[in-house]
Scaffold this active site. Structure first.
Site, PDB file in Angstrom:
ATOM      1  N   LYS A  79       0.858  -1.182   0.000  1.00 11.94           N
ATOM      2  CA  LYS A  79       0.000   0.000   0.000  1.00 11.94           C
ATOM      3  C   LYS A  79       0.896   1.235   0.000  1.00 11.94           C
ATOM      4  CE  LYS A  79      -4.472   0.998   0.385  1.00 11.94           C
ATOM      5  NZ  LYS A  79      -5.650   0.328  -0.153  1.00 11.94           N
TER       6      LYS A  79
ATOM      7  N   GLY B  55     -20.472   7.515   3.883  1.00 14.26           N
ATOM      8  CA  GLY B  55     -19.500   7.788   2.830  1.00 14.26           C
ATOM      9  C   GLY B  55     -20.018   7.378   1.470  1.00 14.26           C
ATOM     10  N   VAL B  56     -20.560   8.369   0.748  1.00 19.36           N
ATOM     11  CA  VAL B  56     -21.038   8.044  -0.601  1.00 19.36           C
ATOM     12  C   VAL B  56     -20.061   8.644  -1.623  1.00 19.36           C
ATOM     13  CG1 VAL B  56     -23.476   7.386  -0.496  1.00 19.36           C
ATOM     14  CG2 VAL B  56     -22.872   9.764  -0.113  1.00 19.36           C
ATOM     15  N   GLY B  57     -18.865   8.067  -1.640  1.00 22.15           N
ATOM     16  CA  GLY B  57     -17.844   8.444  -2.615  1.00 22.15           C
ATOM     17  C   GLY B  57     -17.900   7.472  -3.780  1.00 22.15           C
TER      18      GLY B  57
ATOM     19  N   VAL C 295     -17.063   4.328  -4.162  1.00 17.87           N
ATOM     20  CA  VAL C 295     -17.648   3.011  -3.892  1.00 17.87           C
ATOM     21  C   VAL C 295     -19.052   3.145  -3.309  1.00 17.87           C
ATOM     22  CG1 VAL C 295     -17.384   0.848  -2.626  1.00 17.87           C
ATOM     23  CG2 VAL C 295     -15.369   1.989  -3.534  1.00 17.87           C
TER      24      VAL C 295
HETATM   25  P1  NAD Z   1     -13.743   8.100  -1.878  1.00 18.71           P
HETATM   26  O1  NAD Z   1     -12.726   9.043  -1.383  1.00 18.71           O
HETATM   27  O2  NAD Z   1     -14.199   8.174  -3.286  1.00 18.71           O
HETATM   28  O3  NAD Z   1     -15.042   8.155  -0.954  1.00 18.71           O
HETATM   29  C1  NAD Z   1     -14.998   8.306   0.428  1.00 18.71           C
HETATM   30  C2  NAD Z   1     -16.181   9.182   0.806  1.00 18.71           C
HETATM   31  O4  NAD Z   1     -16.228   9.257   2.230  1.00 18.71           O
HETATM   32  C3  NAD Z   1     -16.057  10.612   0.281  1.00 18.71           C
HETATM   33  O5  NAD Z   1     -17.276  10.996  -0.318  1.00 18.71           O
HETATM   34  C4  NAD Z   1     -15.743  11.433   1.519  1.00 18.71           C
HETATM   35  O6  NAD Z   1     -16.260  12.738   1.462  1.00 18.71           O
HETATM   36  C5  NAD Z   1     -16.418  10.615   2.601  1.00 18.71           C
HETATM   37  N1  NAD Z   1     -15.854  10.814   3.936  1.00 18.71           N
HETATM   38  C6  NAD Z   1     -14.558  10.927   4.305  1.00 18.71           C
HETATM   39  N2  NAD Z   1     -14.461  11.083   5.628  1.00 18.71           N
HETATM   40  C7  NAD Z   1     -15.715  11.050   6.106  1.00 18.71           C
HETATM   41  C8  NAD Z   1     -16.258  11.144   7.396  1.00 18.71           C
HETATM   42  N3  NAD Z   1     -15.488  11.305   8.480  1.00 18.71           N
HETATM   43  N4  NAD Z   1     -17.597  11.069   7.535  1.00 18.71           N
HETATM   44  C9  NAD Z   1     -18.403  10.898   6.457  1.00 18.71           C
HETATM   45  N5  NAD Z   1     -17.927  10.808   5.201  1.00 18.71           N
HETATM   46  C10 NAD Z   1     -16.609  10.877   5.031  1.00 18.71           C
HETATM   47  O7  NAD Z   1     -13.149   6.644  -1.542  1.00 18.71           O
HETATM   48  P2  NAD Z   1     -13.658   5.247  -2.118  1.00 18.71           P
HETATM   49  O8  NAD Z   1     -12.765   4.844  -3.222  1.00 18.71           O
HETATM   50  O9  NAD Z   1     -15.117   5.280  -2.309  1.00 18.71           O
HETATM   51  O10 NAD Z   1     -13.298   4.291  -0.890  1.00 18.71           O
HETATM   52  C11 NAD Z   1     -14.111   4.275   0.272  1.00 18.71           C
HETATM   53  C12 NAD Z   1     -13.485   3.342   1.302  1.00 18.71           C
HETATM   54  O11 NAD Z   1     -13.411   2.022   0.745  1.00 18.71           O
HETATM   55  C13 NAD Z   1     -12.063   3.698   1.720  1.00 18.71           C
HETATM   56  O12 NAD Z   1     -11.874   3.328   3.061  1.00 18.71           O
HETATM   57  C14 NAD Z   1     -11.211   2.817   0.835  1.00 18.71           C
HETATM   58  O13 NAD Z   1      -9.958   2.546   1.420  1.00 18.71           O
HETATM   59  C15 NAD Z   1     -12.060   1.579   0.779  1.00 18.71           C
HETATM   60  N6  NAD Z   1     -11.803   0.760  -0.406  1.00 18.71           N
HETATM   61  C16 NAD Z   1     -11.940   1.297  -1.639  1.00 18.71           C
HETATM   62  C17 NAD Z   1     -11.701   0.507  -2.758  1.00 18.71           C
HETATM   63  C18 NAD Z   1     -11.863   1.041  -4.155  1.00 18.71           C
HETATM   64  O14 NAD Z   1     -11.831   0.237  -5.101  1.00 18.71           O
HETATM   65  N7  NAD Z   1     -12.043   2.327  -4.331  1.00 18.71           N
HETATM   66  C19 NAD Z   1     -11.307  -0.837  -2.598  1.00 18.71           C
HETATM   67  C20 NAD Z   1     -11.214  -1.365  -1.310  1.00 18.71           C
HETATM   68  C21 NAD Z   1     -11.455  -0.539  -0.212  1.00 18.71           C
END
Ligand code: NAD
Length: 349
Positions: free
Chosen positions: A79, A178-180, A182
């Site tokens: 990582k 967290g609606v990012g 994923v």
């Molecule tokens: P992202 O950054 O696109 O989305 C994260 C969302 O969480 C954002 O909208 C952000 O504003 C929100 N956020 C951050 N801190 C917050 C808080 N304290 N309270 C509420 N909302 C908050 O990230 P992602 O790619 O969607 O990944 C989300 C999680 O899943 C992460 O922990 C990441 O490590 C994990 N993950 C992602 C993947 C992938 O393929 N993207 C794979 C495995 C694990």
């Protein structure tokens, strides 16, 4: 570019990279390379200090060792974190400097997207190193987030089947923190299946999008954890299940995408005592890195991906079943299964 090894007991290699001109302050951590080179995403985040970033990248890379083993791909755990604000500090120079850092490890670590890193960023990184994946090659592979979301969706379904005895998410109430990348795609899949959604995010635009597209209720991040939902799905950053929140949880299931959802390992025991089913994070969120792994191996296909994503549900069912029979935490059982895979890999080598 300056690099400095940080000798760390239990980790294969942890390296701190700095490039003042490009504004790079990054750590790459390779936890275990028994099954193959370290593989895992790069996170850009404005950590409070270096120690916090180091702790995060170590934990995340260790999680990748277990995730890749149970995900069935021949890679070890790796990582990277870049200490920066992705909204203001991300420049092509920074990304290229990070690419050079990855390249300097000569294939010991493959990088891909994580929080704060887009597919476009990965293309920039890939312009300086071949050890970068998560870049679409004509419909092959690409941004792992949609695959991760699909795998989490399958995992949520498996958990609901196991704990609630239902065959679909229709009518169930799911709270997503967290609606990012994923979380939003997961919300779409759940909405299409007829699930009811509550969402929270520190980004108001993301919350508004989920409200508009899926009729989701919006709450504060604190309330998303404690709302009276059937399932709580942590999809922001890690640590949402901690001493403060674990007693307040009302959901019967925790199943989400975030890495390191349990702030401390004893949270798993408390969830077991409270009868809350926990889908181990690195099992349910593995589909993204599985896609990345197949892309690196040049073995990516839609059919194989679909099969592997569906298999996440089966693996979780096996873990839930064994944990219940042996009255152990699901995390413990998942670790045991992953260690068995790594031990077999060590024997075969
Ligand atoms: P992202 O950054 O696109 O989305 C994260 C969302 O969480 C954002 O909208 C952000 O504003 C929100 N956020 C951050 N801190 C917050 C808080 N304290 N309270 C509420 N909302 C908050 O990230 P992602 O790619 O969607 O990944 C989300 C999680 O899943 C992460 O922990 C990441 O490590 C994990 N993950 C992602 C993947 C992938 O393929 N993207 C794979 C495995 C694990």
């Amino acid at each position: 570019m300056d690099s400095r090894d940080i000798p760390t007991a239990g980790w294969q290699r942890v390296v701190h990279f700095t490039d003042e001109r490009a504004g790079l302050d990054a750590i790459i951590s390779i936890h275990d390379a028994t099954l193959g080179p370290g593989c895992g995403g790069c996170r850009i985040y404005p950590y409070e200090n270096f120690e916090a970033a180091l702790e995060d990248v170590k934990n995340l890379s260790r999680g990748m060792t277990f995730k890749n083993a149970l995900g069935g791909i021949p890679f070890g755990g790796g990582k990277a974190v870049i200490i920066a604000d992705p909204k203001t500090d991300k420049t092509p120079e920074l990304l290229r400097a990070f690419g050079a850092a990855v390249d300097s490890l000569g294939g010991l670590y493959y990088t891909a997207e994580d929080s704060g890193v887009t597919e476009g960023d990965m293309e920039t990184i890939r312009s300086v190193t071949p050890y970068a994946a998560g870049v679409d090659k004509g419909g092959i592979g690409g941004n792992p987030s949609p695959f991760t979301a699909r795998g989490v969706w399958r995992g949520v379904q498996a958990a609901a089947r196991y704990k609630l005895g239902v065959s679909s998410l229709k009518g169930l109430h799911i709270s997503i923190l967290g609606v990012g990348a994923v979380g939003m795609e997961l919300a779409r899949l759940i909405h299409e299946e007829g699930g009811r959604l509550t969402v929270a995010d520190v980004n108001p635009a993301a919350v508004e999008e989920a409200r508009q597209r899926f009729g989701a209720d919006a709450v504060s991040p604190e309330d998303a954890i404690t709302v009276d939902a059937d399932i709580f799905s942590p999809c922001a950053l890690g640590g949402s299940i901690n001493v403060d929140t674990v007693e307040k949880l009302r959901a019967k299931i925790i199943a989400g995408a975030a890495n390191n959802q349990l702030k401390t390992p004893d949270m798993g025991v408390r969830l077991l005592e409270r009868g809350i089913l926990y889908a181990p994070d690195y099992v349910i969120n593995a589909a993204g890195v599985i896609s990345v792994g197949l892309e690196i191996l040049d073995r990516w296909s839609e059919v194989d991906m679909t099969w592997r994503i569906d298999k996440i549900g089966d693996t979780l069912m096996e873990i839930f079943d064994r944990a219940e029979r042996e009255n152990r935490t699901t995390g413990e059982v998942a670790d045991e299964l992953a260690l068995e895979v790594i031990a077999r890999g060590r024997k075969a080598a």
